[in-house]
Design a protein around this motif. Structure first.
Motif, PDB file in Angstrom:
ATOM      1  N   UNK A   1       0.812  -1.193   0.000  1.00  0.00           N
ATOM      2  CA  UNK A   1       0.000   0.000   0.000  1.00  0.00           C
ATOM      3  C   UNK A   1       0.852   1.251   0.000  1.00  0.00           C
ATOM      4  N   UNK A   2       0.310   2.327  -0.517  1.00  0.00           N
ATOM      5  CA  UNK A   2       1.007   3.596  -0.537  1.00  0.00           C
ATOM      6  C   UNK A   2       0.689   4.343   0.747  1.00  0.00           C
ATOM      7  N   UNK A   3       1.172   5.572   0.830  1.00  0.00           N
ATOM      8  CA  UNK A   3       0.914   6.374   2.023  1.00  0.00           C
ATOM      9  C   UNK A   3      -0.566   6.623   2.232  1.00  0.00           C
ATOM     10  N   UNK A   4      -1.334   6.686   1.173  1.00  0.00           N
ATOM     11  CA  UNK A   4      -2.764   6.946   1.292  1.00  0.00           C
ATOM     12  C   UNK A   4      -3.529   5.673   1.640  1.00  0.00           C
ATOM     13  N   UNK A   5      -2.854   4.565   1.657  1.00  0.00           N
ATOM     14  CA  UNK A   5      -3.531   3.337   2.004  1.00  0.00           C
ATOM     15  C   UNK A   5      -4.097   2.592   0.805  1.00  0.00           C
ATOM     16  N   UNK A   6      -3.846   3.073  -0.386  1.00  0.00           N
ATOM     17  CA  UNK A   6      -4.350   2.377  -1.567  1.00  0.00           C
ATOM     18  C   UNK A   6      -3.605   1.052  -1.719  1.00  0.00           C
ATOM     19  N   UNK A   7      -4.284   0.070  -2.165  1.00  0.00           N
ATOM     20  CA  UNK A   7      -3.649  -1.222  -2.341  1.00  0.00           C
ATOM     21  C   UNK A   7      -4.009  -1.793  -3.694  1.00  0.00           C
ATOM     22  N   UNK A   8      -3.218  -2.753  -4.108  1.00  0.00           N
ATOM     23  CA  UNK A   8      -3.483  -3.349  -5.419  1.00  0.00           C
ATOM     24  C   UNK A   8      -4.714  -4.235  -5.382  1.00  0.00           C
ATOM     25  N   UNK A   9      -4.854  -5.018  -4.332  1.00  0.00           N
ATOM     26  CA  UNK A   9      -6.024  -5.875  -4.227  1.00  0.00           C
ATOM     27  C   UNK A   9      -6.808  -5.480  -2.975  1.00  0.00           C
ATOM     28  N   UNK A  10      -8.117  -5.374  -3.091  1.00  0.00           N
ATOM     29  CA  UNK A  10      -8.905  -4.928  -1.936  1.00  0.00           C
ATOM     30  C   UNK A  10      -9.093  -6.001  -0.873  1.00  0.00           C
TER      31      UNK A  10
ATOM     32  N   UNK B   1     -13.592  -6.096   3.114  1.00  0.00           N
ATOM     33  CA  UNK B   1     -12.470  -5.219   2.818  1.00  0.00           C
ATOM     34  C   UNK B   1     -12.753  -3.873   3.473  1.00  0.00           C
ATOM     35  N   UNK B   2     -11.720  -3.246   4.032  1.00  0.00           N
ATOM     36  CA  UNK B   2     -11.880  -1.907   4.617  1.00  0.00           C
ATOM     37  C   UNK B   2     -11.346  -0.862   3.654  1.00  0.00           C
ATOM     38  N   UNK B   3     -11.289  -1.252   2.401  1.00  0.00           N
ATOM     39  CA  UNK B   3     -10.790  -0.327   1.384  1.00  0.00           C
ATOM     40  C   UNK B   3     -11.983   0.223   0.604  1.00  0.00           C
ATOM     41  N   UNK B   4     -12.134   1.521   0.656  1.00  0.00           N
ATOM     42  CA  UNK B   4     -13.282   2.187   0.035  1.00  0.00           C
ATOM     43  C   UNK B   4     -13.385   1.849  -1.449  1.00  0.00           C
ATOM     44  N   UNK B   5     -14.608   1.598  -1.895  1.00  0.00           N
ATOM     45  CA  UNK B   5     -14.812   1.229  -3.302  1.00  0.00           C
ATOM     46  C   UNK B   5     -14.873   2.455  -4.212  1.00  0.00           C
ATOM     47  N   UNK B   6     -14.717   3.644  -3.645  1.00  0.00           N
ATOM     48  CA  UNK B   6     -14.690   4.835  -4.500  1.00  0.00           C
ATOM     49  C   UNK B   6     -13.324   4.985  -5.151  1.00  0.00           C
ATOM     50  N   UNK B   7     -12.307   5.288  -4.369  1.00  0.00           N
ATOM     51  CA  UNK B   7     -10.975   5.462  -4.956  1.00  0.00           C
ATOM     52  C   UNK B   7      -9.911   4.712  -4.180  1.00  0.00           C
ATOM     53  N   UNK B   8     -10.333   3.815  -3.292  1.00  0.00           N
ATOM     54  CA  UNK B   8      -9.376   2.902  -2.693  1.00  0.00           C
ATOM     55  C   UNK B   8      -8.729   3.309  -1.389  1.00  0.00           C
ATOM     56  N   UNK B   9      -9.178   4.371  -0.735  1.00  0.00           N
ATOM     57  CA  UNK B   9      -8.602   4.703   0.569  1.00  0.00           C
ATOM     58  C   UNK B   9      -9.062   3.671   1.610  1.00  0.00           C
ATOM     59  N   UNK B  10      -8.242   3.490   2.617  1.00  0.00           N
ATOM     60  CA  UNK B  10      -8.605   2.579   3.697  1.00  0.00           C
ATOM     61  C   UNK B  10      -9.349   3.377   4.766  1.00  0.00           C
ATOM     62  N   UNK B  11     -10.370   2.764   5.371  1.00  0.00           N
ATOM     63  CA  UNK B  11     -11.144   3.452   6.421  1.00  0.00           C
ATOM     64  C   UNK B  11     -10.216   3.960   7.510  1.00  0.00           C
ATOM     65  N   UNK B  12     -10.604   5.087   8.094  1.00  0.00           N
ATOM     66  CA  UNK B  12      -9.843   5.593   9.236  1.00  0.00           C
ATOM     67  C   UNK B  12     -10.496   5.184  10.547  1.00  0.00           C
ATOM     68  N   UNK B  13     -11.788   4.865  10.497  1.00  0.00           N
ATOM     69  CA  UNK B  13     -12.459   4.463  11.740  1.00  0.00           C
ATOM     70  C   UNK B  13     -13.760   3.739  11.429  1.00  0.00           C
TER      71      UNK B  13
ATOM     72  N   UNK C   1     -20.634   1.372  11.218  1.00  0.00           N
ATOM     73  CA  UNK C   1     -20.400   2.158   9.999  1.00  0.00           C
ATOM     74  C   UNK C   1     -18.924   2.443   9.805  1.00  0.00           C
ATOM     75  N   UNK C   2     -18.430   2.050   8.647  1.00  0.00           N
ATOM     76  CA  UNK C   2     -17.045   2.336   8.308  1.00  0.00           C
ATOM     77  C   UNK C   2     -16.959   3.686   7.623  1.00  0.00           C
ATOM     78  N   UNK C   3     -15.944   4.453   7.973  1.00  0.00           N
ATOM     79  CA  UNK C   3     -15.801   5.803   7.436  1.00  0.00           C
ATOM     80  C   UNK C   3     -14.564   5.904   6.548  1.00  0.00           C
ATOM     81  N   UNK C   4     -14.760   6.436   5.352  1.00  0.00           N
ATOM     82  CA  UNK C   4     -13.625   6.688   4.472  1.00  0.00           C
ATOM     83  C   UNK C   4     -13.187   8.145   4.649  1.00  0.00           C
ATOM     84  N   UNK C   5     -11.908   8.349   4.999  1.00  0.00           N
ATOM     85  CA  UNK C   5     -11.440   9.711   5.270  1.00  0.00           C
ATOM     86  C   UNK C   5     -11.228  10.540   4.008  1.00  0.00           C
ATOM     87  N   UNK C   6     -11.208   9.898   2.857  1.00  0.00           N
ATOM     88  CA  UNK C   6     -10.822  10.651   1.647  1.00  0.00           C
ATOM     89  C   UNK C   6     -11.932  11.566   1.139  1.00  0.00           C
TER      90      UNK C   6
END
Ligand code: FES
Length: 142
Positions: free
Chosen positions: A31-40, A81-93, A98-103
């Motif tokens: 994953x990168x600094x933003x938490x994006x990953x290749x596979x969710x 998966x805790x990786x948002x289906x919008x642009x791939x950020x990982x939830x912060x909380x 309810x999972x929250x995407x910080x992006x």
């Protein structure tokens, strides 16, 4: 000109950060600094520790593993998966269930994977999960 050097430094600093972020994304295998990953979802079983760390009727975020586990009733677990289906950020909380995407502010029901608030619309992929000797294991062979 007195104002020029600081402005120039700001531009250079911005460029350096953009470069560093690019290198990080290319060099990092998971994953990168933003938490994006290749596979969710995990490609191998992942040990998530004690099952009773997930509250009954609630959920727990495993940010490093990019997973969220909910427990609708004692002994029953669901993992997504805790990786948002919008642009791939990982939830912060996770708040309640309810999972929250910080992006960009998407919210997901982590008991069903459903997107509750956009911009994300696609549900979270479900991940098999089981309890072995009181420990949660999620992933393909779980
Ligand atoms: S990446 Fe999650 S809302 Fe955009």
């Amino acid at each position: 000109m007195p104002g020029q050097p600081p402005a120039r430094r700001t531009v250079l600093k911005g460029a350096a950060l953009a470069g560093a972020a690019g290198v990080g994304a290319a060099a990092c295998s998971t994953e990168s600094k933003l938490g994006h990953a290749k596979t969710p979802t995990p490609t191998a079983p992942v040990d998530l520790g004690a099952a009773d760390a997930v509250p009954v009727g609630g959920a727990k975020l495993f940010r490093e593993q990019r997973l969220v586990v909910s427990c609708p009733a004692k002994g029953q677990y669901k993992a997504f998966s805790a990786q948002c289906t919008h642009a791939g950020c990982v939830f912060d909380k996770v708040e309640g269930t309810e999972g929250n995407c910080p992006c960009h502010g998407s919210r997901f029901d982590v008991t069903t994977g459903k997107a509750l608030r956009g911009p994300a619309t696609a549900p979270l992929p479900e991940v098999p999960v089981k309890v072995t000797d009181g420990k949660l294991v999620a992933g393909p062979d779980a």
